[in-house]
Design a protein around this motif. Structure first.
Motif, mmCIF file in Angstrom:
data_model
loop_
_atom_site.group_PDB
_atom_site.id
_atom_site.type_symbol
_atom_site.label_atom_id
_atom_site.label_comp_id
_atom_site.label_asym_id
_atom_site.label_seq_id
_atom_site.Cartn_x
_atom_site.Cartn_y
_atom_site.Cartn_z
ATOM 1 N N CYS A 76 1.068 9.930 5.965
ATOM 2 C CA CYS A 76 0.931 9.468 4.902
ATOM 3 C C CYS A 76 1.236 10.318 3.234
ATOM 4 O O CYS A 76 1.989 10.076 2.518
ATOM 5 N N ALA A 77 0.905 11.347 3.615
ATOM 6 C CA ALA A 77 1.109 12.556 2.500
ATOM 7 C C ALA A 77 2.632 13.012 2.232
ATOM 8 O O ALA A 77 3.011 12.875 1.119
ATOM 9 N N LEU A 78 3.220 13.065 3.367
ATOM 10 C CA LEU A 78 4.537 13.687 3.218
ATOM 11 C C LEU A 78 5.580 12.440 3.160
ATOM 12 O O LEU A 78 6.828 12.686 2.692
ATOM 13 N N LEU A 79 5.250 11.183 3.553
ATOM 14 C CA LEU A 79 6.335 10.037 3.482
ATOM 15 C C LEU A 79 5.867 9.125 2.163
ATOM 16 O O LEU A 79 6.528 7.986 2.168
ATOM 17 N N HIS A 80 4.528 9.322 1.425
ATOM 18 C CA HIS A 80 4.256 8.233 0.709
ATOM 19 C C HIS A 80 5.331 7.922 -0.578
ATOM 20 O O HIS A 80 5.385 6.798 -1.095
ATOM 21 N N ASP A 81 5.920 9.050 -0.908
ATOM 22 C CA ASP A 81 6.898 8.855 -2.137
ATOM 23 C C ASP A 81 8.341 9.088 -1.547
ATOM 24 O O ASP A 81 9.338 9.043 -2.382
ATOM 25 N N LEU A 82 8.539 8.633 -0.165
ATOM 26 C CA LEU A 82 9.980 8.832 0.325
ATOM 27 C C LEU A 82 10.932 7.891 -0.459
ATOM 28 O O LEU A 82 12.156 8.137 -0.548
ATOM 29 N N ASP A 125 9.962 -1.296 -5.846
ATOM 30 C CA ASP A 125 9.024 -0.256 -5.900
ATOM 31 C C ASP A 125 9.254 0.669 -4.971
ATOM 32 O O ASP A 125 9.267 0.514 -3.635
ATOM 33 N N HIS A 126 8.988 2.093 -5.218
ATOM 34 C CA HIS A 126 9.101 3.000 -4.346
ATOM 35 C C HIS A 126 8.316 3.041 -3.365
ATOM 36 O O HIS A 126 8.558 3.169 -2.164
ATOM 37 N N GLU A 127 6.725 2.330 -3.295
ATOM 38 C CA GLU A 127 6.036 2.395 -2.311
ATOM 39 C C GLU A 127 6.609 1.348 -1.164
ATOM 40 O O GLU A 127 6.353 1.620 0.080
ATOM 41 N N VAL A 128 7.374 0.257 -1.581
ATOM 42 C CA VAL A 128 7.844 -0.531 -0.594
ATOM 43 C C VAL A 128 8.916 0.154 0.006
ATOM 44 O O VAL A 128 9.277 -0.042 1.203
ATOM 45 N N ARG A 129 9.936 0.591 -0.657
ATOM 46 C CA ARG A 129 11.087 1.592 -0.142
ATOM 47 C C ARG A 129 10.366 2.687 0.794
ATOM 48 O O ARG A 129 11.085 2.683 2.005
ATOM 49 N N SER A 130 9.510 3.213 0.632
ATOM 50 C CA SER A 130 9.055 4.056 1.380
ATOM 51 C C SER A 130 8.543 3.569 2.950
ATOM 52 O O SER A 130 8.970 4.114 3.898
ATOM 53 N N THR A 131 7.917 2.581 2.725
ATOM 54 C CA THR A 131 7.564 1.753 4.022
ATOM 55 C C THR A 131 8.889 1.362 4.892
ATOM 56 O O THR A 131 8.798 1.464 6.026
ATOM 57 N N GLN A 132 9.530 0.724 4.203
ATOM 58 C CA GLN A 132 10.993 0.319 4.612
ATOM 59 C C GLN A 132 11.674 1.585 5.208
ATOM 60 O O GLN A 132 11.931 1.554 6.640
ATOM 61 N N TRP A 146 -0.482 0.547 4.877
ATOM 62 C CA TRP A 146 -1.357 0.195 3.821
ATOM 63 C C TRP A 146 -1.540 1.191 2.782
ATOM 64 O O TRP A 146 -1.376 1.021 1.501
ATOM 65 N N ALA A 147 -1.878 2.318 3.287
ATOM 66 C CA ALA A 147 -2.161 3.387 2.617
ATOM 67 C C ALA A 147 -0.914 3.630 1.646
ATOM 68 O O ALA A 147 -0.912 4.159 0.538
ATOM 69 N N ILE A 148 0.313 3.899 2.277
ATOM 70 C CA ILE A 148 1.472 4.218 1.413
ATOM 71 C C ILE A 148 1.916 2.970 0.575
ATOM 72 O O ILE A 148 2.171 3.552 -0.591
ATOM 73 N N GLN A 161 -3.899 -6.376 -5.359
ATOM 74 C CA GLN A 161 -4.012 -6.620 -3.863
ATOM 75 C C GLN A 161 -5.318 -5.343 -3.578
ATOM 76 O O GLN A 161 -5.677 -5.843 -2.552
ATOM 77 N N ILE A 162 -5.414 -4.492 -3.968
ATOM 78 C CA ILE A 162 -6.121 -3.512 -3.240
ATOM 79 C C ILE A 162 -7.583 -3.508 -3.565
ATOM 80 O O ILE A 162 -8.358 -2.973 -2.849
ATOM 81 N N GLN A 163 -8.011 -4.201 -4.599
ATOM 82 C CA GLN A 163 -9.318 -4.381 -4.965
ATOM 83 C C GLN A 163 -10.182 -4.736 -3.975
ATOM 84 O O GLN A 163 -9.736 -6.070 -3.584
ATOM 85 N N GLY A 164 -11.059 -4.298 -3.566
ATOM 86 C CA GLY A 164 -11.927 -4.591 -2.219
ATOM 87 C C GLY A 164 -11.422 -4.470 -0.957
ATOM 88 O O GLY A 164 -12.044 -4.667 -0.104
ATOM 89 N N LYS A 165 -10.299 -4.057 -1.023
ATOM 90 C CA LYS A 165 -9.804 -3.723 0.270
ATOM 91 C C LYS A 165 -9.296 -2.203 0.672
ATOM 92 O O LYS A 165 -8.395 -1.881 1.370
ATOM 93 N N GLU A 166 -9.935 -1.365 -0.123
ATOM 94 C CA GLU A 166 -9.745 0.229 -0.032
ATOM 95 C C GLU A 166 -10.096 0.649 1.414
ATOM 96 O O GLU A 166 -11.299 0.201 1.803
ATOM 97 N N THR A 167 -9.486 1.413 1.904
ATOM 98 C CA THR A 167 -9.639 2.130 3.202
ATOM 99 C C THR A 167 -9.924 3.656 3.032
ATOM 100 O O THR A 167 -9.129 4.055 2.136
ATOM 101 N N PRO A 168 -10.435 4.183 3.950
ATOM 102 C CA PRO A 168 -10.652 5.673 3.862
ATOM 103 C C PRO A 168 -9.333 6.409 3.651
ATOM 104 O O PRO A 168 -9.186 7.508 2.960
ATOM 105 N N LEU A 169 -8.294 6.041 4.589
ATOM 106 C CA LEU A 169 -6.931 6.624 4.588
ATOM 107 C C LEU A 169 -6.257 6.540 3.060
ATOM 108 O O LEU A 169 -5.701 7.129 2.550
#
Length: 194
Positions: A76-82, A125-132, A146-148, A161-169
């Protein structure tokens, strides 16, 4: 930076990681800026930011929630902004060149906003590109995906979408990303200007 990022990602043992690393190299991940004008808007800024986020997230992991897999922290840390590096053979950011003034003046790169979003790359969005991009090579867990995807929290497109669905990661990634960009990299910039 490149060697450290590769070592960390390979340490996860995730199948397909070698091909992801090859794509990261090919797409210019290690030389890409992290933003157009804010934090680490310079060559190599994206890799530097990713390592900063990892270092902070690694500390949060040990302190707050060691039950999470360390591999997930690394990924997650290294790929979140891929996705900021670009996609489809096109960089995400390109130099923001200003027209030269005067008769023989050459164009020069802006100092106020050194980079601009690449107009030849359709906006996603770069978040979508990162997961793709990551998902084409390695299997992300549901929590990692989800975290990315949500890492920008209330500052991102997915704020509702995130409100109320936060996870520890997710929370650790978001906090590490915010701390890196708003504190660590701001202090580095101020130190460099002093």
């Amino acid at each position: 930076m490149k060697q450290r990022i590769e070592e960390l990602l390979l340490s996860t043992g995730r199948e397909g990681m070698a091909s992801l690393l090859a794509e990261m190299d090919e797409m210019g991940f290690y030389t890409a800026p992290c933003s157009t004008q804010y934090h680490l808007a310079n060559k190599g800024g994206l890799a530097e930011h990713s390592l900063n986020v990892y270092q902070i997230m690694d500390k949060l992991h040990a302190l707050l929630y060691p039950e999470i897999s360390h591999d997930s922290v690394i990924i997650c840390a290294l790929l979140h902004d891929l996705g900021k590096a670009g996609q489809y053979g096109k960089p995400g950011y390109i130099p923001n060149m200003l027209k030269g003034r005067g008769k023989n003046a050459e164009p020069c790169q802006s100092t106020a906003k050194p980079y601009t979003s690449n107009p030849e790359l359709l906006y996603v969005d770069h978040e979508v590109r990162s997961t793709q991009i990551a998902g084409r090579h390695i299997e992300l867990t549901e929590e990692e995906n989800w975290a990315i995807l949500m890492h920008n929290g209330m500052y991102g497109t997915f704020r509702y979408q995130i409100q109320g669905k936060e996870t520890p990661l997710y929370l650790m990634l978001h906090m590490a990303d915010m701390w890196a960009s708003r504190v660590v990299e701001t202090e580095e910039k101020a130190d460099g200007e002093a």
